[in-house]
Design a protein around this motif. Structure first.
Motif, PDB file in Angstrom:
ATOM      1  N   ASN A 299      39.641  44.333  34.880  1.00 18.94           N
ATOM      2  CA  ASN A 299      38.488  44.754  33.844  1.00 18.94           C
ATOM      3  C   ASN A 299      37.235  44.551  34.546  1.00 18.94           C
ATOM      4  N   ASP A 301      34.221  45.283  33.658  1.00 20.00           N
ATOM      5  CA  ASP A 301      33.012  44.590  33.248  1.00 20.00           C
ATOM      6  C   ASP A 301      33.142  43.080  33.456  1.00 20.00           C
ATOM      7  N   LYS A 302      33.897  42.690  33.894  1.00 20.43           N
ATOM      8  CA  LYS A 302      33.977  41.062  33.775  1.00 20.43           C
ATOM      9  C   LYS A 302      34.050  40.794  35.577  1.00 20.43           C
ATOM     10  N   CYS A 303      34.117  41.919  36.397  1.00 19.30           N
ATOM     11  CA  CYS A 303      34.028  41.582  37.782  1.00 19.30           C
ATOM     12  C   CYS A 303      32.532  41.280  38.245  1.00 19.30           C
ATOM     13  N   THR A 343      36.648  34.874  37.136  1.00 22.44           N
ATOM     14  CA  THR A 343      36.359  35.382  35.846  1.00 22.44           C
ATOM     15  C   THR A 343      37.415  36.088  35.120  1.00 22.44           C
ATOM     16  N   ALA A 345      38.790  38.815  35.992  1.00 27.84           N
ATOM     17  CA  ALA A 345      38.523  40.161  35.846  1.00 27.84           C
ATOM     18  C   ALA A 345      39.978  40.681  36.254  1.00 27.84           C
TER      19      ALA A 345
END
Length: 349
Positions: A299, A301-303, A343, A345
């Motif tokens: 993901n 956006d989470k990285c 996170t 991600a």
């Protein structure tokens, strides 16, 4: 409320035998902070004389200790500490050991003076069955047997104890001998050349495995003790098959007030994850039939581009820049990269 061997208790957290359960006063404080039950320091005929020092921090929320049994003798427990708890209406597990020669002289009085349950303890696994058989002839209260962490065959020992009338098992004890050295003095952190026993988060994977293996083979309740330093650790222990979670190092390091926080976090997690009760997660791993597919999910956006996944990859298969790049010809799908992602991600499913 929760129920342990027919007795209502206020939480599923049981405080293991240790420094905080040294007396009625200590146990009352723990009870006030939502401990479900407390196990007394192990009671023997003679009081322990502990070496100095006998407890030191180790890394990763863990302790090494060379603490012995209770530094109050048996007479103090039956004449003062247990009657005080009984008068207060606080249920208690009286720990006693370490041989049938000693327990045979104590258990009846411990029951009479206020013990709600007994926990039989020995560092030698060969002592446990004789203590259990003798104690069953002498008392009417439930008997818990605490298993040492190092035994020849924990599953067979657990089955034998269940077959011979143990009402519950505590799995398990601290791991050792263990040692740390003070590099400034060249001495053991416990003084001179002393060794101790390891507790805390470092031993959690060993105890989860022990609980998992034993639960596959017995029906009686298990107190999963050893390594729990967070609510997530506790959830794991429940899922492995423990009916109750034991903690000792956790409240030593974080204080008695942290017990109520732990209970609240467990109960909130159960609700947030759409379970109706604690019972639904106990032994959950044994009822799971699906398996890991063996693929990664990323993901973007989470990285946060911390590059931890890149750093730990032994095969240089993963690179992080503006996006995530994976050389599938190099990747062994070991999964370390996803487990270190702060996170989530990167996930392995």
């Amino acid at each position: 409320m929760y129920e342990f061997l027919g007795v209502e208790i206020q939480s599923p957290i049981i405080i293991g035998s240790g420094p905080l359960t040294y007396s009625a006063e200590g146990i009352k404080k723990l009870h006030e902070n939502k401990a479900g039950l407390c196990v007394t320091k192990t009671i023997k005929l003679e009081a322990a004389v502990n070496p100095v020092p006998h407890m030191q921090m180790s890394e990763n929320k863990s302790l090494i200790n060379d603490e012995l049994w209770s530094d109050y003798n048996y007479e103090t427990w039956i004449n003062k500490e247990l009657p005080e708890l009984k008068k207060s209406g606080i249920p208690v597990i009286a720990s006693c050991g370490h041989s049938v020669e000693e327990t045979s002289l104590m258990v009846e009085k411990l029951e009479k003076e206020g013990a709600t349950f007994l926990e039989l303890v020995s560092y030698n696994e060969d002592d446990l069955l004789p203590m259990l058989l003798d104690t069953k002839k002498r008392v009417n209260i439930p008997i818990i047997v605490k298993l040492p962490s190092r035994v020849n065959n924990m599953v067979e020992l657990a089955k034998t104890l269940e077959e011979n009338g143990a009402d519950a098992l505590t799995i398990s004890d601290s791991i050792g001998p263990a040692m740390r050295i003070n590099i400034d003095t060249g001495l053991s952190t416990l003084g001179n050349k002393s060794k101790g026993w390891l507790t805390g988060e470092a031993i959690l994977p060993f105890n989860i495995n022990n609980i998992y293996e034993v639960r596959k083979n017995i029906e009686i309740p298990i107190i999963g003790l050893g390594g729990v330093m967070s609510y997530k650790n506790a959830i794991e222990v429940f899922m492995a098959g423990a009916n109750f979670v034991g903690v000792c190092t956790y409240p030593i390091i974080y204080g008695e007030k942290a017990i109520e926080k732990l209970v609240n976090q467990i109960e909130k997690w159960i609700v947030d994850n759409n379970y109706n009760s604690l019972e639904e997660i106990i032994g959950l791993i044994h009822r799971k039939t699906e398996s890991i597919v063996g693929e990664f999910k990323f993901n973007k956006d989470k990285c946060i581009k911390c590059k931890k996944c890149e750093i730990v990859c032994a095969y240089d298969a993963r690179k992080v820049s503006e996006d995530m790049y994976l050389d599938k010809s190099k990747c062994r799908k070991c999964g370390l990269c996803s487990s270190i992602c702060p996170t989530t991600a990167l996930e392995f499913y």
